[in-house]
Write a protein that holds these residues in place. Structure first.
Motif, PDB file in Angstrom:
ATOM      1  N   ALA A 471       0.804  -1.309   0.301  1.00  0.00           N
ATOM      2  CA  ALA A 471      -0.169   0.109   0.006  1.00  0.00           C
ATOM      3  C   ALA A 471       1.289   0.860  -0.199  1.00  0.00           C
ATOM      4  O   ALA A 471      -0.297   2.127   0.114  1.00  0.00           O
ATOM      5  CB  ALA A 471      -1.570  -0.063   1.540  1.00  0.00           C
ATOM      6  N   SER A 472       2.256   1.262   0.105  1.00  0.00           N
ATOM      7  CA  SER A 472       3.167   2.440   0.016  1.00  0.00           C
ATOM      8  C   SER A 472       3.161   3.175  -1.066  1.00  0.00           C
ATOM      9  O   SER A 472       2.791   2.480  -2.022  1.00  0.00           O
ATOM     10  CB  SER A 472       4.142   1.802  -0.101  1.00  0.00           C
ATOM     11  OG  SER A 472       5.524   2.766   0.178  1.00  0.00           O
ATOM     12  N   THR A 473       3.244   4.279  -1.120  1.00  0.00           N
ATOM     13  CA  THR A 473       3.381   5.084  -2.052  1.00  0.00           C
ATOM     14  C   THR A 473       4.352   5.830  -2.826  1.00  0.00           C
ATOM     15  O   THR A 473       4.619   6.697  -3.072  1.00  0.00           O
ATOM     16  CB  THR A 473       2.232   6.487  -2.115  1.00  0.00           C
ATOM     17  OG1 THR A 473       2.619   7.495  -0.660  1.00  0.00           O
ATOM     18  CG2 THR A 473       0.388   5.892  -1.768  1.00  0.00           C
ATOM     19  N   THR A 474       5.547   5.338  -1.658  1.00  0.00           N
ATOM     20  CA  THR A 474       7.379   5.950  -1.978  1.00  0.00           C
ATOM     21  C   THR A 474       7.837   4.346  -2.385  1.00  0.00           C
ATOM     22  O   THR A 474       9.385   4.625  -2.748  1.00  0.00           O
ATOM     23  CB  THR A 474       7.087   6.698  -0.602  1.00  0.00           C
ATOM     24  OG1 THR A 474       6.801   5.509   0.519  1.00  0.00           O
ATOM     25  CG2 THR A 474       6.923   7.268  -0.096  1.00  0.00           C
ATOM     26  N   GLU A 475       7.349   3.710  -1.717  1.00  0.00           N
ATOM     27  CA  GLU A 475       7.952   2.080  -1.754  1.00  0.00           C
ATOM     28  C   GLU A 475       8.029   1.204  -3.339  1.00  0.00           C
ATOM     29  O   GLU A 475       6.607   1.374  -3.841  1.00  0.00           O
ATOM     30  CB  GLU A 475       7.900   1.020  -0.630  1.00  0.00           C
ATOM     31  CG  GLU A 475       8.178   1.679   0.784  1.00  0.00           C
ATOM     32  CD  GLU A 475       9.882   1.568   1.717  1.00  0.00           C
ATOM     33  OE1 GLU A 475      10.573   0.996   0.648  1.00  0.00           O
ATOM     34  OE2 GLU A 475      10.123   2.294   2.459  1.00  0.00           O
ATOM     35  N   ALA A 476       8.903   0.554  -3.706  1.00  0.00           N
ATOM     36  CA  ALA A 476       8.756  -0.020  -4.606  1.00  0.00           C
ATOM     37  C   ALA A 476       8.188  -0.907  -4.596  1.00  0.00           C
ATOM     38  O   ALA A 476       7.205  -1.544  -3.498  1.00  0.00           O
ATOM     39  CB  ALA A 476       9.401  -0.548  -4.853  1.00  0.00           C
ATOM     40  N   LYS A 477       7.223  -0.962  -5.901  1.00  0.00           N
ATOM     41  CA  LYS A 477       5.931  -2.474  -5.871  1.00  0.00           C
ATOM     42  C   LYS A 477       6.163  -3.509  -6.041  1.00  0.00           C
ATOM     43  O   LYS A 477       5.842  -4.317  -6.603  1.00  0.00           O
ATOM     44  CB  LYS A 477       4.512  -1.675  -6.360  1.00  0.00           C
ATOM     45  CG  LYS A 477       3.425  -0.554  -6.291  1.00  0.00           C
ATOM     46  CD  LYS A 477       2.317  -1.369  -5.175  1.00  0.00           C
ATOM     47  CE  LYS A 477       1.997  -0.508  -5.352  1.00  0.00           C
ATOM     48  NZ  LYS A 477       0.980  -0.670  -4.255  1.00  0.00           N
ATOM     49  N   ILE A 478       6.510  -4.216  -4.839  1.00  0.00           N
ATOM     50  CA  ILE A 478       7.635  -5.404  -4.845  1.00  0.00           C
ATOM     51  C   ILE A 478       6.921  -6.646  -3.132  1.00  0.00           C
ATOM     52  O   ILE A 478       7.142  -5.678  -2.227  1.00  0.00           O
ATOM     53  CB  ILE A 478       9.001  -5.249  -4.483  1.00  0.00           C
ATOM     54  CG1 ILE A 478       9.519  -4.905  -3.253  1.00  0.00           C
ATOM     55  CG2 ILE A 478       9.701  -4.635  -6.112  1.00  0.00           C
ATOM     56  CD1 ILE A 478      10.945  -4.937  -2.972  1.00  0.00           C
ATOM     57  N   ALA A 479       6.800  -7.547  -3.854  1.00  0.00           N
ATOM     58  CA  ALA A 479       6.087  -8.348  -2.472  1.00  0.00           C
ATOM     59  C   ALA A 479       7.298  -8.555  -1.617  1.00  0.00           C
ATOM     60  O   ALA A 479       8.652  -9.206  -2.347  1.00  0.00           O
ATOM     61  CB  ALA A 479       6.079  -9.780  -3.066  1.00  0.00           C
TER      62      ALA A 479
END
Length: 488
Positions: A471-479
Motif C-alpha cells: 500500500a506504500s506510495t513511496t516504496e517499490a511495488k514488490i512483494a
C-alpha cells in the motif's frame, strides 16, 4: 521455581474441631464447610508465593468461562465447565495447569448465595481438590466501585465474601480473587479505602487463604501498592494485560508491573490475544509472533510472576478454541498457551511449521532474496523472499514432501520498520489430485502476520499469488514475504 505437584486425593472429612471453629466464626446455617484440601497451602514471602515447604511457586494455568454463562452461546456447542477443568489439568493431554480461575459473574446485593454456591462454586472446588490443583474463586465484577449510581457498593462485595470465606477458608486448594476489575474512581488510595474493610472481614473467617487483589482501571494500577499496600500478610497483586496496552517490550512491562514485582508478589490473572477477526476485538487484537512470544519471554525471565491465560473456551474473547472445539494455533493463542504450560520452547509459529525445508518456485527474485527463504524458518529481514521490480503478479509455489491436510497458511510479509509494505491483496491456491483450486482470497490486508484458513485435505502444493504487494506510495511495488507457514 517450583510448580505444584498434582495428585488425586482420598475423601477428606472435615474434623469436628474445624467444624466447631467455623460455627463459632458465624458460618451461615445454609453453608457447609468444604474439605481441607489436597494442595499445599500457599503463603506470600517477599515478592514470591511459596508453599508450606518454602518452595517458590509459579502459578500457571487458565481461566474457564463462568459456569452461569455456559448456556448463553447458541452457536458454541458448549462443553460443561467440569470437562474444561479436567482438560486444563490433564497432563496426558498436554495442558498441565496448576491452577484454574473460576469467574463468578451473576452476583448482586440480593443473590441467594447458598443456591449460587451449590450450583456454580462448590462442585468445582470439589473437582479441584480431586485433581490436586488450585482453584481461584474470582468475583468477576467489571464495574465502578463505591457509592455512585451504578457502582458496586462495598456492602455487596463484603456480603459475598462473608458468605464464601467461611466455607472455603480451610480448603488449601482455594484462592480468593477479591474483585476482578474495578474501573473508577481511578485512584489507588480511594480503592484501598474501599477494599481494606472487605479484606479485614475475610480474615475473620479465612485467616490463611491466599488473596489476589485487583486495582482500578481494569486491574492496571497495582503500582499504587508500592507506597500504600493493602494491609494483609498473605496477599498478591493482580495485573491484567492485553494487546491494546501496547507491544510487550521489556520497558512497557517493567513499567506496568515488572518493576513492582521485584518487591511485591504479582500474578497476571488475565492476558490473551488473537489476530483481528471474529475471535478477538480491539482490546485483544494481537498475534502470537508479535505479542505472545515477547510476552512469554519476559514472564519466563521473571518466574516469581504467576499467570492465568484468558480463556479456555470458545465463547468469550479471546477464545482458545473455534466454535467446533478445534484448538486454534498459528497466530492464535490456543496452541501457544498449551505449549507454554507443557514447557515447550518459546518459538514463533513463523519459524516452526510443516513446510520448513520444502522446495519453492517463484516468479522473480530481487537481488539475493530467493524463494527458498519462504520455507527456511528464518523470519528476519534477511530471510525474506522479495520479488523483482516490474513483476506485476508475484507468485510463489511451495511443493510439500507429501500430500497432507492443510488447515491454514501463515503469510508473513513486510519488513521491520517499514510502513505500508505488507501484502495487501493476494490469493492462496492449493493443488490436490483433483488439480488446482483457490482456497482463499484476501483483500485490503494490513497485517504483517496473517493466518489464512484453508481447510483442504490431500494438498501437495500451495501457491501464493499477489495482486497488490504494497500500500506504500513511496516504496517499490514488490512483494516482501518472510515465510509461507503451512499448518496441518
Amino acid at each position: 521455581m517450583f510448580r505444584p505437584h498434582r495428585s488425586r486425593r482420598t475423601a477428606l472429612a472435615l474434623t469436628g474441631l474445624v467444624a466447631a471453629a467455623l460455627a463459632l466464626a458465624g458460618v451461615p446455617a445454609t453453608a457447609t464447610a468444604a474439605p481441607a484440601g489436597s494442595a499445599p497451602a500457599l503463603r506470600v514471602d517477599g515478592n514470591w508465593i511459596r508453599d508450606e515447604n518454602g518452595n517458590g511457586v509459579t502459578l500457571q494455568g487458565v481461566s474457564v468461562l463462568a459456569p452461569e454463562q455456559n448456556d448463553l452461546c447458541e452457536y458454541c456447542n458448549s462443553k460443561p465447565t467440569s470437562e474444561l477443568i479436567d482438560l486444563a489439568a490433564d497432563t496426558a493431554a498436554g495442558w498441565n495447569s496448576d491452577v484454574v480461575r473460576l469467574p463468578v459473574t451473576e452476583i448482586s446485593s440480593t443473590t441467594d448465595l447458598a443456591a449460587y454456591d451449590a450450583q456454580y462454586i462448590a462442585p468445582y472446588v470439589d473437582q479441584a481438590v480431586d485433581l490436586g490443583i488450585y482453584l481461584i474463586i474470582d468475583l468477576h465484577l467489571v464495574r465502578d466501585y463505591g457509592d455512585a449510581a451504578g457502582a458496586v457498593p462495598q456492602s455487596m462485595v463484603k456480603r459475598f465474601w462473608d458468605y464464601i470465606a467461611p466455607i472455603y477458608g480451610g480448603t488449601s486448594n482455594v484462592i480468593f480473587e477479591v474483585f476482578n476489575e474495578p474501573i473508577n474512581p481511578a485512584n489507588w488510595n480511594t480503592w484501598k479505602d474501599y477494599i481494606q474493610p472487605v479484606v479485614d472481614s475475610i480474615r475473620t473467617t479465612a485467616p490463611d487463604t491466599l488473596l489476589l487483589m485487583g486495582s482500578p482501571q481494569w486491574s492496571t494500577m497495582l503500582n499504587g501498592a508500592l507506597t500504600n499496600p493493602v494491609e494483609d500478610d498473605n496477599l498478591a497483586y493482580v495485573y491484567h494485560l492485553y494487546p491494546n496496552q501496547g507491544s510487550p517490550t521489556e520497558a512497557l512491562l517493567d513499567s506496568k508491573f515488572g518493576n513492582a514485582a521485584a518487591s511485591i508478589p504479582v500474578v497476571i490473572t488475565e492476558f490473551g490475544w488473537n489476530p483481528p477477526g471474529e475471535f478477538s476485538d480491539p482490546i485483544t487484537n494481537g498475534t502470537t509472533s508479535n505479542w505472545g512470544v515477547p510476552f512469554r519471554e519476559y514472564i519466563d525471565a521473571h518466574p516469581w510472576i504467576g499467570w492465568q491465560a484468558w480463556i479456555l473456551d470458545n465463547f468469550w474473547k479471546p477464545q482458545m478454541f473455534d466454535y467446533d472445539w478445534n484448538l486454534m494455533g498459528g497466530e492464535f493463542q490456543g496452541q501457544f498457551v498449551k505449549d507454554w504450560l507443557a514447557g515447550e520452547p518459546n518459538v514463533s509459529p513463523c519459524t516452526v511449521h510443516e513446510a520448513v525445508g520444502a522446495s519453492v518456485q517463484v516468479s522473480s527474485v530481487y537481488q539475493t532474496y530467493s524463494g527458498d527463504n519462504l520455507t527456511d524458518g528464518d523470519c528476519t529481514n534477511a530471510g525474506r523472499w522479495i520479488s523483482a521490480v516490474g513483476d506485476t503478479t508475484p507468485t510463489a509455489t511451495v511443493s510439500l514432501a507429501a500430500a497432507q491436510d492443510v488447515s491454514s497458511v501463515g503469510v508473513y510479509s513486510g519488513y521491520n520498520g517499514g510502513s505500508g509494505v505488507v501484502l495487501v491483496d493476494f490469493t492462496i491456491e492449493v493443488h490436490t489430485s483433483a488439480g488446482w483450486q483457490q482456497a482463499a482470497a484476501v483483500t485490503g490486508n494490513t497485517q504483517a502476520a496473517r493466518d489464512v484458513a484453508v481447510g483442504v485435505s490431500g494438498v501437495d502444493q500451495i501457491r501464493l499469488v499477489v495482486t497488490n504487494p504494497s500500500a506504500s506510495t513511496t516504496e517499490a511495488k514488490i512483494a516482501r514475504v518472510y515465510e509461507l507457514a503451512v499448518r496441518g
